[in-house]
Design a protein around this motif. Structure first.
Motif, short mmCIF file in Angstrom:
data_model
loop_
_atom_site.label_atom_id
_atom_site.label_comp_id
_atom_site.label_asym_id
_atom_site.label_seq_id
_atom_site.Cartn_x
_atom_site.Cartn_y
_atom_site.Cartn_z
N LEU A 8 0.84 -1.19 0.00
CA LEU A 8 0.00 0.00 0.00
C LEU A 8 0.88 1.24 0.00
O LEU A 8 1.59 1.52 0.97
CB LEU A 8 -0.91 0.00 1.24
CG LEU A 8 -1.85 1.19 1.38
CD1 LEU A 8 -2.84 1.26 0.22
CD2 LEU A 8 -2.61 1.11 2.71
N PHE A 37 -3.15 6.41 0.18
CA PHE A 37 -4.61 6.37 0.31
C PHE A 37 -5.06 7.74 0.80
O PHE A 37 -4.42 8.35 1.66
CB PHE A 37 -5.04 5.30 1.32
CG PHE A 37 -6.54 5.18 1.47
CD1 PHE A 37 -7.25 4.30 0.67
CD2 PHE A 37 -7.23 5.96 2.37
CE1 PHE A 37 -8.63 4.19 0.78
CE2 PHE A 37 -8.60 5.87 2.51
CZ PHE A 37 -9.31 4.99 1.71
N PHE A 45 -6.33 5.75 -4.08
CA PHE A 45 -5.29 4.91 -3.47
C PHE A 45 -4.34 4.40 -4.54
O PHE A 45 -4.67 4.38 -5.74
CB PHE A 45 -5.91 3.72 -2.71
CG PHE A 45 -6.60 2.72 -3.58
CD1 PHE A 45 -5.89 1.69 -4.20
CD2 PHE A 45 -7.97 2.80 -3.81
CE1 PHE A 45 -6.53 0.77 -5.02
CE2 PHE A 45 -8.62 1.88 -4.62
CZ PHE A 45 -7.89 0.86 -5.23
N ALA A 66 -11.99 -3.07 -6.42
CA ALA A 66 -11.55 -2.58 -5.11
C ALA A 66 -12.75 -2.27 -4.23
O ALA A 66 -13.78 -1.77 -4.71
CB ALA A 66 -10.69 -1.33 -5.27
N SER A 67 -12.62 -2.58 -2.94
CA SER A 67 -13.64 -2.25 -1.95
C SER A 67 -12.95 -1.67 -0.72
O SER A 67 -11.94 -2.21 -0.26
CB SER A 67 -14.43 -3.50 -1.53
OG SER A 67 -15.01 -4.14 -2.65
N VAL A 68 -13.49 -0.57 -0.21
CA VAL A 68 -12.95 0.09 0.98
C VAL A 68 -13.98 -0.06 2.10
O VAL A 68 -15.17 0.21 1.90
CB VAL A 68 -12.65 1.58 0.71
CG1 VAL A 68 -12.10 2.25 1.96
CG2 VAL A 68 -11.66 1.72 -0.45
N LYS A 70 -16.74 1.19 -3.58
CA LYS A 70 -16.45 -0.03 -4.34
C LYS A 70 -16.52 0.27 -5.82
O LYS A 70 -17.34 1.07 -6.27
CB LYS A 70 -17.45 -1.14 -3.98
CG LYS A 70 -17.19 -2.47 -4.69
CD LYS A 70 -18.16 -3.54 -4.23
CE LYS A 70 -17.86 -4.87 -4.90
NZ LYS A 70 -18.76 -5.96 -4.43
N ARG A 110 -9.89 -0.63 5.82
CA ARG A 110 -9.47 -1.85 5.12
C ARG A 110 -9.75 -1.71 3.64
O ARG A 110 -10.84 -1.29 3.24
CB ARG A 110 -10.22 -3.05 5.70
CG ARG A 110 -9.85 -4.40 5.12
CD ARG A 110 -10.34 -5.54 6.04
NE ARG A 110 -11.69 -5.28 6.51
CZ ARG A 110 -12.79 -5.85 6.01
NH1 ARG A 110 -12.68 -6.69 5.00
NH2 ARG A 110 -13.97 -5.58 6.50
N LEU A 111 -8.76 -2.05 2.84
CA LEU A 111 -8.89 -2.03 1.38
C LEU A 111 -8.77 -3.46 0.86
O LEU A 111 -7.82 -4.18 1.19
CB LEU A 111 -7.79 -1.16 0.76
CG LEU A 111 -7.62 -1.22 -0.76
CD1 LEU A 111 -8.85 -0.65 -1.46
CD2 LEU A 111 -6.37 -0.46 -1.19
N CYS A 160 0.61 -5.87 1.94
CA CYS A 160 -0.76 -6.36 2.12
C CYS A 160 -0.74 -7.89 2.17
O CYS A 160 0.21 -8.53 1.75
CB CYS A 160 -1.64 -5.89 0.97
SG CYS A 160 -1.68 -4.08 0.75
#
Length: 201
Positions: A53, A56, A74, A94-96, A105, A153-154, A197
């Protein structure tokens, strides 16, 4: 009493000697083939990619009206550690999350090929859907944001396939999980920059 006699030496028949020779040759060939296949397996065994990462941000995350419609940006750097093996990626979604609350998302990368020893940034641009003041988690979220640190959380999901020389391996479902903390102004905390990650296959 009969005199003691040494046992007579019985020579093997030509057929038996031929069979023993063929068995020895066969075992030797099997051993050599096993060593060759083991070395090839070690050299062609795919190693999983690594993700870090890099950045962000959610600008204006500390506004009182919540995160709805705010841009979420990000960057996750991917590294392919294989010397001779490339990686085909399907689209990356991607989902945050804040806890179990979905913040944003969407699809962030179209299908691409990662060459051996290659590096590629996965750059995401999403739009936040929440939390907002009407959400049950808003009180806790806004309090943590005011205190200057929020656990986030990503998740990155995709399907990958390793390309070994002229053949491709089976497809693998990939999930990358990046846990990090966000500052009160919506930026990534310094200690989480370039944090590796967790990769699940």
């Amino acid at each position: 009493m009969p005199p003691y006699r040494l046992p007579l030496y019985h020579r093997q028949s030509p057929v038996a000697r031929c069979i023993n020779f063929l068995c020895a040759v066969l075992l030797t060939l099997i051993l050599i083939a096993g060593v060759i296949f083991f070395v090839l397996w070690l050299s062609l065994r795919p190693h999983r990619p690594k993700f870090y990462l890099a950045d962000f941000s959610i600008p204006s995350a500390n506004r009182q009206s919540g995160l709805a419609n705010l841009p979420v940006s990000f960057t996750v750097n991917e590294h392919n550690p294989n010397q001779k093996i490339g990686i085909h990626h399907e689209e990356i979604v991607a989902s945050v999350f804040y806890g179990d609350q979905l913040v944003a998302k969407g699809t962030v990368m179209q299908p691409f090929y990662q060459p051996p020893k290659g590096d590629k940034p996965v750059v995401g641009q999403l739009v936040a859907a929440g939390p907002v003041p009407t959400d049950p988690v808003w009180g806790r979220f806004s309090a943590e944001l005011a205190a200057g640190t929020v656990a986030m959380r990503l998740l990155l999901t995709s399907t990958v396939q390793f390309k070994v020389k002229i053949w491709d391996t089976k497809q693998h479902h990939m999930k990358v999980e990046c846990d990090f903390r966000m500052n009160g102004d919506g930026t990534l905390q310094q200690q989480d920059k370039n944090k590796q990650c967790v990769l699940y296959f």
